[in-house]
Design an enzyme around this catalytic site. Structure first.
Site, PDB file in Angstrom:
ATOM      1  CG  ASP A 133       6.144 -12.505  45.507  1.00 50.75           C
ATOM      2  OD1 ASP A 133       6.586 -11.363  45.712  1.00 50.75           O
ATOM      3  OD2 ASP A 133       5.767 -12.900  44.393  1.00 50.75           O
TER       4      ASP A 133
ATOM      5  CG  ASP B 199      -0.111  -7.272  37.758  1.00 59.25           C
ATOM      6  OD1 ASP B 199       0.992  -6.717  37.855  1.00 59.25           O
ATOM      7  OD2 ASP B 199      -0.881  -7.438  38.720  1.00 59.25           O
TER       8      ASP B 199
END
Length: 245
Positions: A7, A129
């Site tokens: 990320d 998610d």
């Protein structure tokens, strides 16, 4: 397959704790050297998340496109604020193998169905998610996990199955970046409910035994971020564990 994950914000590698932008760890690691390290150890597939793009797609980082041009011998799966046809075509044109779609699929399901049809369902991964509420219900979170919807996990997935969707990336947000172990029961549930999906697990990996347990429960791919960055184990060690019968 073990898939290393990186990320980044402003071109720097970071990890968020449970998706919280205000609770992030920054790593003094060059993203190009980190990718080279994973490739040297045998990685053929890498997951990239553009956290700037999550907040504003116009901020999609040039460094990401530099990565694609520098590493032609590895496949990339990319997520983070991908909301338009232009975003998708730019990424595919740059050589991305799979595009991860989360918020856009949940908020605009008809648009995502059209993308599955027009660009090929095999080229997309639906990112679901979840926040597990007090009633033990799996509710979908969107917009970089800033907002939890009333949409159930099952409903989010099943609407796209008739359009050829197979690749599902599921993250239990409470486990992400925590080293608390993956939510095995969640992945077992998903594989029982949707036996034909190709499941990617994400969140909570702390040890090689976590890798073993996920494989034992029929998870096809394991995304590993923080554990590799903080040397809990190496990609090579994880890969050897995965390849053992």
């Amino acid at each position: 397959m073990i898939i290393p994950s990186l990320d980044f914000i402003h071109g720097k590698i970071v990890r968020l704790y449970q998706g919280n932008y205000n609770n992030k760890i920054s790593y003094k690691k060059d993203i190009f050297k980190q990718i080279e390290k994973y490739i040297y150890q045998g990685a053929t597939y890498i997951h990239l998340v553009d956290l700037d793009g999550c907040n504003n797609p116009e901020n999609r980082q040039k460094s990401m496109f530099n990565i694609f041009s520098n590493f032609k011998n590895v496949s990339f799966q990319v997520g983070g604020g991908i909301r338009s046809k232009r975003d998708i075509e730019n990424l595919f044109h740059a050589g991305v193998s799979k595009i991860v779609i989360g918020t856009s699929a949940i908020l605009y399901p008809n648009k995502f169905k059209k993308w599955l049809k027009n660009y090929g369902s095999k080229n997309f991964v639906l990112s679901v998610d979840i926040n597990i509420n007090t009633k033990k219900e799996n509710k979908i979170a969107i917009q970089g996990w800033k907002k939890t919807t009333e949409i159930n996990l099952d409903d989010a997935i099943k609407q796209f199955i008739p359009y050829g969707l197979k690749n599902i990336l599921c993250t239990d947000i409470s486990r992400d970046g925590t080293f608390s172990g993956p939510n095995i029961s969640l992945y077992k549930y998903l594989k029982n409910k949707f036996p034909n999906i190709v499941l990617q697990s994400s969140g909570g990996i702390n040890s090689i035994s976590d890798i073993y347990n996920l494989k034992k429960n029929n998870v096809e791919h394991v995304i590993v971020g923080r554990a590799l960055l903080e040397n809990k184990f190496t990609f090579l060690e994880a890969s050897k564990c995965w390849l053992k019968e």
